[in-house]
Design a protein around this motif. Structure first.
Motif, PDB file in Angstrom:
ATOM      1  N   GLN A  51     -94.680 -87.071 -40.576  1.00 22.15           N
ATOM      2  CA  GLN A  51     -95.048 -87.741 -41.824  1.00 22.15           C
ATOM      3  C   GLN A  51     -95.728 -89.087 -41.579  1.00 22.15           C
ATOM      4  O   GLN A  51     -96.369 -89.633 -42.471  1.00 22.15           O
ATOM      5  CB  GLN A  51     -93.811 -87.937 -42.717  1.00 22.15           C
ATOM      6  N   CYS A  89     -90.169 -84.749 -51.545  1.00 19.84           N
ATOM      7  CA  CYS A  89     -90.635 -85.124 -50.208  1.00 19.84           C
ATOM      8  C   CYS A  89     -91.621 -86.274 -50.343  1.00 19.84           C
ATOM      9  O   CYS A  89     -92.484 -86.234 -51.225  1.00 19.84           O
ATOM     10  CB  CYS A  89     -91.309 -83.924 -49.552  1.00 19.84           C
ATOM     11  N   LEU A  90     -91.496 -87.278 -49.486  1.00 20.40           N
ATOM     12  CA  LEU A  90     -92.413 -88.421 -49.547  1.00 20.40           C
ATOM     13  C   LEU A  90     -93.858 -87.994 -49.293  1.00 20.40           C
ATOM     14  O   LEU A  90     -94.783 -88.701 -49.673  1.00 20.40           O
ATOM     15  CB  LEU A  90     -92.001 -89.498 -48.535  1.00 20.40           C
ATOM     16  N   HIS A 131     -84.033 -80.545 -44.382  1.00 23.57           N
ATOM     17  CA  HIS A 131     -85.397 -80.870 -44.811  1.00 23.57           C
ATOM     18  C   HIS A 131     -86.180 -81.576 -43.696  1.00 23.57           C
ATOM     19  O   HIS A 131     -87.312 -81.199 -43.378  1.00 23.57           O
ATOM     20  CB  HIS A 131     -85.318 -81.749 -46.065  1.00 23.57           C
ATOM     21  N   GLU A 132     -85.550 -82.597 -43.100  1.00 25.64           N
ATOM     22  CA  GLU A 132     -86.260 -83.369 -42.060  1.00 25.64           C
ATOM     23  C   GLU A 132     -86.484 -82.535 -40.802  1.00 25.64           C
ATOM     24  O   GLU A 132     -87.547 -82.619 -40.183  1.00 25.64           O
ATOM     25  CB  GLU A 132     -85.516 -84.657 -41.707  1.00 25.64           C
ATOM     26  N   HIS A 135     -89.436 -80.400 -41.055  1.00 27.42           N
ATOM     27  CA  HIS A 135     -90.707 -81.104 -40.817  1.00 27.42           C
ATOM     28  C   HIS A 135     -91.106 -81.017 -39.341  1.00 27.42           C
ATOM     29  O   HIS A 135     -92.291 -80.965 -39.011  1.00 27.42           O
ATOM     30  CB  HIS A 135     -90.580 -82.585 -41.189  1.00 27.42           C
ATOM     31  N   LEU A 168     -87.351 -86.914 -49.670  1.00 26.44           N
ATOM     32  CA  LEU A 168     -86.905 -86.742 -48.294  1.00 26.44           C
ATOM     33  C   LEU A 168     -88.065 -86.783 -47.322  1.00 26.44           C
ATOM     34  O   LEU A 168     -89.076 -86.207 -47.571  1.00 26.44           O
ATOM     35  CB  LEU A 168     -86.203 -85.400 -48.149  1.00 26.44           C
TER      36      LEU A 168
HETATM   37 NI    NI Z   1     -90.157 -84.447 -46.532  1.00 27.04          NI
END
Ligand code: NI
Length: 168
Positions: A51, A89-90, A131-132, A135, A168
């Motif tokens: 991210q 999600c950011l 979630h992370e 990624h 997240l």
């Molecule tokens: Ni996210």
């Protein structure tokens, strides 16, 4: 140190698989500090390497503003139960969707000193871990969602007046 640019959906880096972190160095320590700063600045509760444009297996999580965790090369070694809730999600700002995740997970990872640790997590912390860690494999939550993603404010049940879900 500073706030880094958060990559948004459509950026190909978000769909790539990350490589393990092999050793800790100053550059990675600064990255981790920046990830916390960037996450708090965006009012998020988790942020993963890709991210901020770094294809390494590391993420930061703090679901209550009091328990900051760094996870390096994390894996989920046990999971049980089920929870279904709205997830955001950011990297997809302002949107959310229902996602089912395990209610409980046991995680094995390295800390910022590259020391192994295990953590048992429930509820939002368990969701954030799932979630992370997704990624790090290039998986975004819409591919796991039970419904199309939709704007956070467009609640179907207006009367409940729920607070927006943490991103997240
Ligand atoms: Ni996210």
């Amino acid at each position: 140190m500073g706030i880094r640019k958060i990559r948004e959906e459509g950026d190909p880096i978000l769909t790539k698989k990350c490589r393990p972190v092999e050793k800790m160095n100053l550059r990675t320590k600064v990255l981790i500090q920046d990830m916390f700063e960037t996450m708090y600045h965006a009012y998020g509760v988790g942020l993963a390497g890709p991210q901020v444009g770094v294809l390494r297996r590391l993420c930061v999580i703090d679901v209550d503003g009091e328990h900051p965790y760094v996870f390096i090369n994390p894996e989920i070694i046990e999971q049980s139960g089920e929870q279904t809730g709205e997830e955001g999600c950011l990297s997809i700002p302002g949107m959310c969707a229902l996602v089912t995740r395990p209610e409980h997970v046991k995680v094995r990872a390295l800390d910022i000193n590259m020391e192994p640790f295990e953590l048992e997590a429930d509820g939002l912390l368990a969701r954030a871990c799932c979630h992370e860690f997704d990624h790090l494999d290039g998986i975004m939550y819409p591919s796991r969602a039970l419904e199309p993603i939709h704007p956070v404010d467009q609640g179907e049940d207006e009367e409940e007046d729920e607070a927006p879900e943490d991103e997240l």
